[in-house]
Motif scaffolding. Structure first.
Motif, PDB file in Angstrom:
ATOM      1  N   GLU A 181      -4.150  -7.406  11.698  1.00 47.97           N
ATOM      2  CA  GLU A 181      -3.814  -6.082  12.237  1.00 47.97           C
ATOM      3  C   GLU A 181      -2.743  -5.385  11.410  1.00 47.97           C
ATOM      4  O   GLU A 181      -2.729  -4.158  11.332  1.00 47.97           O
ATOM      5  N   ILE A 182      -1.870  -6.140  10.770  1.00 50.62           N
ATOM      6  CA  ILE A 182      -0.822  -5.522   9.967  1.00 50.62           C
ATOM      7  C   ILE A 182      -1.440  -4.779   8.786  1.00 50.62           C
ATOM      8  O   ILE A 182      -0.998  -3.686   8.405  1.00 50.62           O
ATOM      9  N   LEU A 183      -2.504  -5.354   8.191  1.00 52.90           N
ATOM     10  CA  LEU A 183      -3.186  -4.704   7.077  1.00 52.90           C
ATOM     11  C   LEU A 183      -4.008  -3.519   7.570  1.00 52.90           C
ATOM     12  O   LEU A 183      -4.028  -2.454   6.938  1.00 52.90           O
ATOM     13  N   LEU A 184      -4.657  -3.683   8.726  1.00 54.48           N
ATOM     14  CA  LEU A 184      -5.448  -2.594   9.293  1.00 54.48           C
ATOM     15  C   LEU A 184      -4.561  -1.388   9.593  1.00 54.48           C
ATOM     16  O   LEU A 184      -4.938  -0.244   9.346  1.00 54.48           O
ATOM     17  N   ALA A 185      -3.375  -1.648  10.111  1.00 54.10           N
ATOM     18  CA  ALA A 185      -2.441  -0.560  10.428  1.00 54.10           C
ATOM     19  C   ALA A 185      -2.050   0.224   9.175  1.00 54.10           C
ATOM     20  O   ALA A 185      -1.856   1.433   9.215  1.00 54.10           O
ATOM     21  N   ARG A 186      -1.921  -0.470   8.036  1.00 52.20           N
ATOM     22  CA  ARG A 186      -1.541   0.206   6.800  1.00 52.20           C
ATOM     23  C   ARG A 186      -2.695   1.029   6.229  1.00 52.20           C
ATOM     24  O   ARG A 186      -2.501   2.089   5.639  1.00 52.20           O
ATOM     25  N   VAL A 187      -3.922   0.513   6.387  1.00 48.12           N
ATOM     26  CA  VAL A 187      -5.080   1.129   5.749  1.00 48.12           C
ATOM     27  C   VAL A 187      -5.643   2.286   6.560  1.00 48.12           C
ATOM     28  O   VAL A 187      -6.180   3.250   6.009  1.00 48.12           O
ATOM     29  N   LEU A 188      -5.496   2.226   7.883  1.00 46.95           N
ATOM     30  CA  LEU A 188      -6.162   3.185   8.754  1.00 46.95           C
ATOM     31  C   LEU A 188      -5.808   4.636   8.423  1.00 46.95           C
ATOM     32  O   LEU A 188      -6.635   5.532   8.540  1.00 46.95           O
ATOM     33  N   ARG A 189      -4.589   4.868   7.968  1.00 49.37           N
ATOM     34  CA  ARG A 189      -4.189   6.252   7.715  1.00 49.37           C
ATOM     35  C   ARG A 189      -4.945   6.879   6.544  1.00 49.37           C
ATOM     36  O   ARG A 189      -4.983   8.106   6.413  1.00 49.37           O
ATOM     37  N   PHE A 190      -5.609   6.051   5.708  1.00 43.37           N
ATOM     38  CA  PHE A 190      -6.407   6.613   4.627  1.00 43.37           C
ATOM     39  C   PHE A 190      -7.589   7.423   5.159  1.00 43.37           C
ATOM     40  O   PHE A 190      -8.109   8.298   4.472  1.00 43.37           O
ATOM     41  N   PHE A 191      -8.015   7.132   6.401  1.00 40.93           N
ATOM     42  CA  PHE A 191      -9.151   7.852   6.950  1.00 40.93           C
ATOM     43  C   PHE A 191      -8.837   9.336   7.166  1.00 40.93           C
ATOM     44  O   PHE A 191      -9.742  10.147   7.301  1.00 40.93           O
ATOM     45  N   SER A 192      -7.578   9.678   7.227  1.00 35.66           N
ATOM     46  CA  SER A 192      -7.224  11.085   7.453  1.00 35.66           C
ATOM     47  C   SER A 192      -7.637  11.963   6.277  1.00 35.66           C
ATOM     48  O   SER A 192      -7.707  13.188   6.416  1.00 35.66           O
ATOM     49  N   TYR A 193      -7.935  11.355   5.134  1.00 35.75           N
ATOM     50  CA  TYR A 193      -8.336  12.119   3.952  1.00 35.75           C
ATOM     51  C   TYR A 193      -9.862  12.167   3.800  1.00 35.75           C
ATOM     52  O   TYR A 193     -10.361  12.653   2.785  1.00 35.75           O
ATOM     53  N   THR A 194     -10.613  11.671   4.768  1.00 32.58           N
ATOM     54  CA  THR A 194     -12.060  11.547   4.641  1.00 32.58           C
ATOM     55  C   THR A 194     -12.770  12.394   5.699  1.00 32.58           C
ATOM     56  O   THR A 194     -12.133  13.068   6.507  1.00 32.58           O
ATOM     57  N   ILE A 219       0.854  -1.178   0.000  1.00 30.12           N
ATOM     58  CA  ILE A 219       0.000   0.000   0.000  1.00 30.12           C
ATOM     59  C   ILE A 219       0.892   1.230   0.000  1.00 30.12           C
ATOM     60  O   ILE A 219       1.655   1.459   0.930  1.00 30.12           O
ATOM     61  N   GLU A 220       0.799   1.981  -1.054  1.00 28.62           N
ATOM     62  CA  GLU A 220       1.650   3.160  -1.191  1.00 28.62           C
ATOM     63  C   GLU A 220       0.859   4.419  -0.836  1.00 28.62           C
ATOM     64  O   GLU A 220      -0.368   4.398  -0.751  1.00 28.62           O
ATOM     65  N   ASP A 221       1.581   5.525  -0.676  1.00 27.65           N
ATOM     66  CA  ASP A 221       0.920   6.792  -0.402  1.00 27.65           C
ATOM     67  C   ASP A 221       0.029   7.184  -1.577  1.00 27.65           C
ATOM     68  O   ASP A 221       0.323   6.866  -2.742  1.00 27.65           O
ATOM     69  N   LEU A 222      -1.047   7.882  -1.270  1.00 29.69           N
ATOM     70  CA  LEU A 222      -1.997   8.268  -2.302  1.00 29.69           C
ATOM     71  C   LEU A 222      -1.497   9.473  -3.092  1.00 29.69           C
ATOM     72  O   LEU A 222      -0.815  10.344  -2.550  1.00 29.69           O
TER      73      LEU A 222
END
Length: 437
Positions: free
Chosen positions: A97-110, A69-72
């Motif tokens: 949890e490893i996948l959740l940790a990577r994905v969670l930061r996408f919420f900062s754009y919502t 998962i790369e930066d948007l």
């Protein structure tokens, strides 16, 4: 960008082979549910774009645990920022949890304010280092019927997520077999207003460590119903440091009242729920500034307390044989006494009850004597009897009125107080006799 948006919306809820995938938007276009979403059918998510609540049910994300998962890029960030979804619900999935940790930061754009996990399994340990210093718009986080490693082993995750968790306002971890909370966890939640730990396995001894000095400094509402709490005194000691606590729910715990308890509840406490706690007497001390007290569904036979600030008192489903005097509650406006053993409302209490806004005394074995039926009819006529009148108010005695609706019992002055009629009549006759003489 498509993969990034998929990961954000569904946390990679990719279906097992052969399962049907679909998204359904309700008629008001506010709620959208997606079942077993797959990468091939991501187009169905488009239906959810008008929704403010999106729910994802089912899927298999474990095989994507190593997915990079790369930066948007700017266009993806713009797309996420344009979504109007306010709440996301994720149910019945296994979440690495490893996948959740990577994905969670996408919420900062919502603009997502609420995130809920229901009947999920959290597996493994995530690397939360990318979340250090990261803020998220999520203000409400809930976990219901989830399975994960003990919270005591997650101190590092709490530390990495601290920038976000310090702004979180609502947290619920319910029906998830929680037995304890680490003190360090409570100190991270600096702004938390509401905490629900209902339907877990918390015991008396787990409260003091969880609500230690400096933990949950802004907490106002605490729900502990359906746990393994047993000592009224120990619970009091466990929460006494919560100086801003306003609402406490201890219902559905088997509590024992300690007669010699010297613990002082937080002075800020206004709403106290002790319903369904097996109490056969009123525990002491009670919080001094209560406005709402619920002791319904217990085994209380008598009430003798004094709370000058009390506004609402719920005593339904107990063993009370008499209406408790409300003289000690000058601010009371609501009194519920349904399903007790009360046979009559004393005349003096009827006058006091008449100043309340909401009185409920349904399903009691009423003696429909003149005073018994008359008091209830007077309260009903003045609009003070709430839900249940007249159908749920029936006579238990005397025999001639047994089973009658209380509202239909005749309470005329001639029947109930003949002296009030005979005495004036005698006076009139006497005066007529004198005049005739």
């Amino acid at each position: 960008m498509t993969v990034a948006v998929l990961l954000f919306l569904g946390l990679g809820l990719l279906a097992a082979e052969g399962r049907r995938s679909r998204c359904n938007l309700n008629r008001t276009q506010e709620y959208c549910v997606c079942y077993n979403l797959s990468e091939e059918t991501i187009g169905s998510i488009i239906q959810c774009l008008p929704a403010t609540v999106v729910e994802f049910q089912g899927g298999d994300v474990e095989k994507y645990i190593a997915f990079p998962i790369e930066d948007l890029d700017s266009s993806a960030i713009e797309t996420l920022g344009s979504l109007i979804v306010q709440k996301i619900i994720i149910g019945n999935v296994l979440v690495p949890e490893i996948l959740l940790a990577r994905v969670l930061r996408f919420f900062s754009y919502t603009h997502v304010k609420e995130l809920a996990f229901e009947s999920c399994i959290f597996q493994g340990t995530g690397d939360w280092s990318d979340m250090v210093g990261q803020t998220l718009p999520i203000l409400s986080l809930s976990f219901h019927n989830v399975t994960s490693a003990p919270l005591t082993g997650h101190e590092q995750a709490f530390s990495s997520l601290s920038t976000w968790l310090e702004t979180l306002q609502e947290l619920a971890v319910t029906a998830s077999r929680v037995t304890s909370l680490p003190c360090a966890m409570g100190k991270v939640f600096r702004a938390l207003r509401s905490l629900s730990l209902a339907q877990n396995s918390l015991s008396d001894g787990s409260l003091s460590p969880a609500f230690c000095q400096g933990a949950f400094p802004q907490l106002q509402e605490l729900n502990l119903h359906h746990n393994n709490l047993s000592s009224y005194h120990n619970v009091c000691e466990g929460v006494e440091l919560l100086s801003k606590l306003w609402h406490l729910d201890l219902s559905h715990n088997e509590l024992m009242a300690d007669p010699a308890s010297s613990c002082q509840w937080p002075a800020s406490l206004r709403h106290f729920n002790l319903s369904n706690t097996g109490l056969d007497e009123v525990p002491t001390p009670l919080p001094p500034n209560l406005e709402v007290l619920d002791m319904s569904h217990n085994h209380l036979r008598a009430i003798d307390i004094s709370l000058s600030s009390l506004k609402k008192l719920f005593l339904n489903q107990n063993l009370l044989q008499a209406v408790p005097s409300i003289r000690n509650y000058p601010k009371l406006d609501t009194l519920h006494l349904d399903n007790n053993s009360i046979s009559e409302l004393p005349r003096g209490e009827v006058k006091l009850l008449g100043r309340l806004q909401d009185v409920a005394v349904a399903h009691n074995p009423f003696s429909c004597s003149c005073s018994g039926a008359g008091g209830l009819q007077a309260l009903a006529a003045a609009g003070h009897l709430g839900q249940g009148w007249p159908g749920d108010y029936r006579c238990h005695s005397p025999e001639q009125y047994q089973g009658w609706p209380v509202a239909q019992v005749p309470v005329s002055v001639l029947r109930c107080d003949p002296a009030a009629v005979v005495a004036p009549l005698c006076v009139v006759l006497a005066l007529l006799g004198v005049a005739g003489a």
